[in-house]
Design an enzyme around this catalytic site. Structure first.
Site, PDB file in Angstrom:
ATOM      1  N   ASP A  10       0.001  13.068  29.735  1.00 23.01           N
ATOM      2  CA  ASP A  10       1.447  13.266  29.495  1.00 23.01           C
ATOM      3  C   ASP A  10       2.174  13.342  30.831  1.00 23.01           C
ATOM      4  OD1 ASP A  10       2.929  14.450  26.676  1.00 23.01           O
ATOM      5  OD2 ASP A  10       4.085  14.571  28.552  1.00 23.01           O
ATOM      6  N   ASN A  51       0.613   6.945  22.055  1.00 26.69           N
ATOM      7  CA  ASN A  51       1.535   7.759  21.262  1.00 26.69           C
ATOM      8  C   ASN A  51       2.811   8.146  22.005  1.00 26.69           C
ATOM      9  OD1 ASN A  51       2.118  10.024  19.109  1.00 26.69           O
ATOM     10  ND2 ASN A  51       2.008  11.070  21.089  1.00 26.69           N
ATOM     11  N   TYR A  61      15.528   1.639  20.428  1.00 27.07           N
ATOM     12  CA  TYR A  61      14.341   2.266  19.837  1.00 27.07           C
ATOM     13  C   TYR A  61      13.795   1.390  18.710  1.00 27.07           C
ATOM     14  CZ  TYR A  61      11.321   5.837  17.693  1.00 27.07           C
ATOM     15  OH  TYR A  61      10.242   6.520  17.179  1.00 27.07           O
ATOM     16  N   LYS A 105      10.060  -0.376  18.734  1.00 26.21           N
ATOM     17  CA  LYS A 105       9.004  -0.044  17.767  1.00 26.21           C
ATOM     18  C   LYS A 105       8.632  -1.251  16.896  1.00 26.21           C
ATOM     19  CE  LYS A 105       8.240   4.327  18.853  1.00 26.21           C
ATOM     20  NZ  LYS A 105       6.940   4.822  19.343  1.00 26.21           N
TER      21      LYS A 105
HETATM   22  N1  LIG Z   1       9.304  12.840  15.534  1.00 26.37           N
HETATM   23  C1  LIG Z   1       9.580  11.830  14.745  1.00 26.37           C
HETATM   24  O1  LIG Z   1      10.310  12.011  13.730  1.00 26.37           O
HETATM   25  C2  LIG Z   1       9.006  10.464  14.984  1.00 26.37           C
HETATM   26  C3  LIG Z   1       9.070   9.507  13.966  1.00 26.37           C
HETATM   27  C4  LIG Z   1       8.507   8.258  14.159  1.00 26.37           C
HETATM   28  C5  LIG Z   1       7.854   7.972  15.344  1.00 26.37           C
HETATM   29  N2  LIG Z   1       7.797   8.917  16.338  1.00 26.37           N
HETATM   30  C6  LIG Z   1       7.047   8.559  17.546  1.00 26.37           C
HETATM   31  O2  LIG Z   1       6.004   9.491  17.699  1.00 26.37           O
HETATM   32  C7  LIG Z   1       5.576   9.503  19.056  1.00 26.37           C
HETATM   33  C8  LIG Z   1       5.373  10.942  19.506  1.00 26.37           C
HETATM   34  O3  LIG Z   1       6.623  11.588  19.528  1.00 26.37           O
HETATM   35  P1  LIG Z   1       6.839  13.093  19.033  1.00 26.37           P
HETATM   36  O4  LIG Z   1       7.767  13.019  17.877  1.00 26.37           O
HETATM   37  O5  LIG Z   1       5.547  13.804  18.882  1.00 26.37           O
HETATM   38  O6  LIG Z   1       7.724  13.644  20.244  1.00 26.37           O
HETATM   39  P2  LIG Z   1       7.516  14.763  21.372  1.00 26.37           P
HETATM   40  O7  LIG Z   1       8.727  14.645  22.228  1.00 26.37           O
HETATM   41  O8  LIG Z   1       7.206  16.079  20.744  1.00 26.37           O
HETATM   42  O9  LIG Z   1       6.235  14.256  22.167  1.00 26.37           O
HETATM   43  C9  LIG Z   1       6.294  13.113  22.976  1.00 26.37           C
HETATM   44  C10 LIG Z   1       5.504  13.362  24.248  1.00 26.37           C
HETATM   45  O10 LIG Z   1       5.574  12.162  25.038  1.00 26.37           O
HETATM   46  C11 LIG Z   1       5.738  12.551  26.383  1.00 26.37           C
HETATM   47  N3  LIG Z   1       6.365  11.499  27.162  1.00 26.37           N
HETATM   48  C12 LIG Z   1       7.664  11.103  27.169  1.00 26.37           C
HETATM   49  N4  LIG Z   1       7.870  10.158  28.075  1.00 26.37           N
HETATM   50  C13 LIG Z   1       6.666   9.941  28.681  1.00 26.37           C
HETATM   51  C14 LIG Z   1       6.235   9.098  29.720  1.00 26.37           C
HETATM   52  N5  LIG Z   1       7.092   8.292  30.363  1.00 26.37           N
HETATM   53  N6  LIG Z   1       4.923   9.118  30.074  1.00 26.37           N
HETATM   54  C15 LIG Z   1       4.060   9.955  29.459  1.00 26.37           C
HETATM   55  N7  LIG Z   1       4.415  10.794  28.496  1.00 26.37           N
HETATM   56  C16 LIG Z   1       5.718  10.792  28.097  1.00 26.37           C
HETATM   57  C17 LIG Z   1       6.612  13.795  26.334  1.00 26.37           C
HETATM   58  O11 LIG Z   1       6.492  14.572  27.537  1.00 26.37           O
HETATM   59  C18 LIG Z   1       6.073  14.499  25.103  1.00 26.37           C
HETATM   60  O12 LIG Z   1       5.057  15.424  25.443  1.00 26.37           O
HETATM   61  C19 LIG Z   1       6.637   8.716  19.831  1.00 26.37           C
HETATM   62  O13 LIG Z   1       6.148   7.429  20.126  1.00 26.37           O
HETATM   63  C20 LIG Z   1       7.789   8.636  18.857  1.00 26.37           C
HETATM   64  O14 LIG Z   1       8.597   7.522  19.087  1.00 26.37           O
HETATM   65  C21 LIG Z   1       8.362  10.139  16.184  1.00 26.37           C
END
Ligand SMILES: NC(=O)c1ccc[n+]([C@@H]2O[C@H](COP(=O)([O-])OP(=O)(O)OC[C@H]3O[C@@H](n4cnc5c(N)ncnc54)[C@H](O)[C@@H]3O)[C@@H](O)[C@H]2O)c1
Length: 253
Positions: free
Chosen positions: A36, A89, A155, A159
């Site tokens: 991360d 992820n 976004y 995706k």
């Molecule tokens: N939360 C939702 O409703 C949702 C829905 C669909 C898809 N997603 C996808 O799920 C995945 C995880 O997101 P989440 O919801 O757990 O969010 P989150 O913000 O809780 O976790 C995302 C993590 O990615 C890390 N991150 C961000 N930019 C980064 C970089 N440049 N390099 C390395 N790490 C980085 C952040 O520090 C964080 O720890 C993402 O790809 C997001 O697009 C989320």
């Protein structure tokens, strides 16, 4: 244990779904690189895994940087001897901007993290997988990866590209023992809002039309169970496909 002695890299593993995936994989016997941008958060996750009897190492990785990605895969191999599972992820949201309002800078940043990072990490992991004749890739896409109403233009496009890359990778390497699938989560309770800035009121008002149909928000642990299934041999016949996990939200469309 479903992942006994497997070596996994999980990106974005300091928070949300990545954290839950890293923890569940470790519980199931995997040795996990907790990657991360937020090193402090990654260290907390790795320490939690180790204090529960698992094996994990935190690594600071900016998934938008090629050198960090290469170091991430090299570290898995040098630390644990190989790589079996790559979970792409890490991701960030946009500000719900429609295409007319997106800046060059924001478009590139979102694509560098959400899309190019997935390509680069997969490309770097492939030689290890090809040599073993075996490997699993799990990408976190989104229901915004096949619908137009769940986020802004950047976004959504980033995706959709992850879904396309997942299908192409699954198809291309199908005969070489490599499986590549994606999860399309609906709304999940994580810290992703922290990555949103410069919200477009217009874009938010447009996406609100479909948000009224969300049956419920999921937990990161519910997504981790899907990621465990996809990484395990239970999913041996799944390749190049997307598993939607959204409590039925997109079944409405
Ligand atoms: N939360 C939702 O409703 C949702 C829905 C669909 C898809 N997603 C996808 O799920 C995945 C995880 O997101 P989440 O919801 O757990 O969010 P989150 O913000 O809780 O976790 C995302 C993590 O990615 C890390 N991150 C961000 N930019 C980064 C970089 N440049 N390099 C390395 N790490 C980085 C952040 O520090 C964080 O720890 C993402 O790809 C997001 O697009 C989320």
């Amino acid at each position: 244990m479903k992942l006994h002695n497997q070596v996994a890299v999980v990106t974005g593993a300091a928070s949300g779904m990545g954290k839950a995936i890293a923890e569940l994989y470790a519980q199931e016997g995997a040795k996990v690189i907790v990657a991360d941008l937020n090193l402090e958060g990654a260290e907390q996750v790795a320490q939690g895994i180790v204090s529960s009897g698992g094996t994990a190492k935190a690594l600071k990785v900016n998934i938008a940087q090629l050198s960090d990605i290469e170091n991430m895969i090299d570290t898995a191999v040098s630390e644990y001897g190989t790589l079996d599972i790559l979970v792409n992820n890490a991701g960030i949201m946009d500000g719900f901007e429609p295409v007319g309002d997106i800046t060059e800078e924001k478009w590139d940043r979102i694509f560098d993290i959400n899309t190019k990072g997935v390509m680069r990490a997969t490309r770097k992991a492939l030689p290890v997988f090809l040599e073993k004749g075996k490997g699993v890739i799990v990408n976190t896409a989104s229901t915004g990866g096949y619908n137009g109403a769940h986020a802004g233009a950047a976004y959504t496009a980033s995706k959709h590209a992850v879904v396309g890359l997942t299908k192409n990778t699954g198809f291309m390497y199908a005969a070489q023992g490599i499986r590549c699938n994606a999860i399309a989560p609906g709304a999940v309770m994580t810290n992703i809002q922290a990555s949103m800035n410069g919200l477009s009121e217009f874009g938010v008002s447009r996406t609100r039309l479909t948000q009224g149909l969300i049956p419920r928000a999921g937990s990161p642990e519910e997504i981790a169970k899907v990621a465990l299934f996809l990484a395990s041999d239970d999913a041996s016949f799944l390749n190049g496909t997307v598993v939607t996990a959204d409590a039925g939200w997109t079944s409405a469309f």
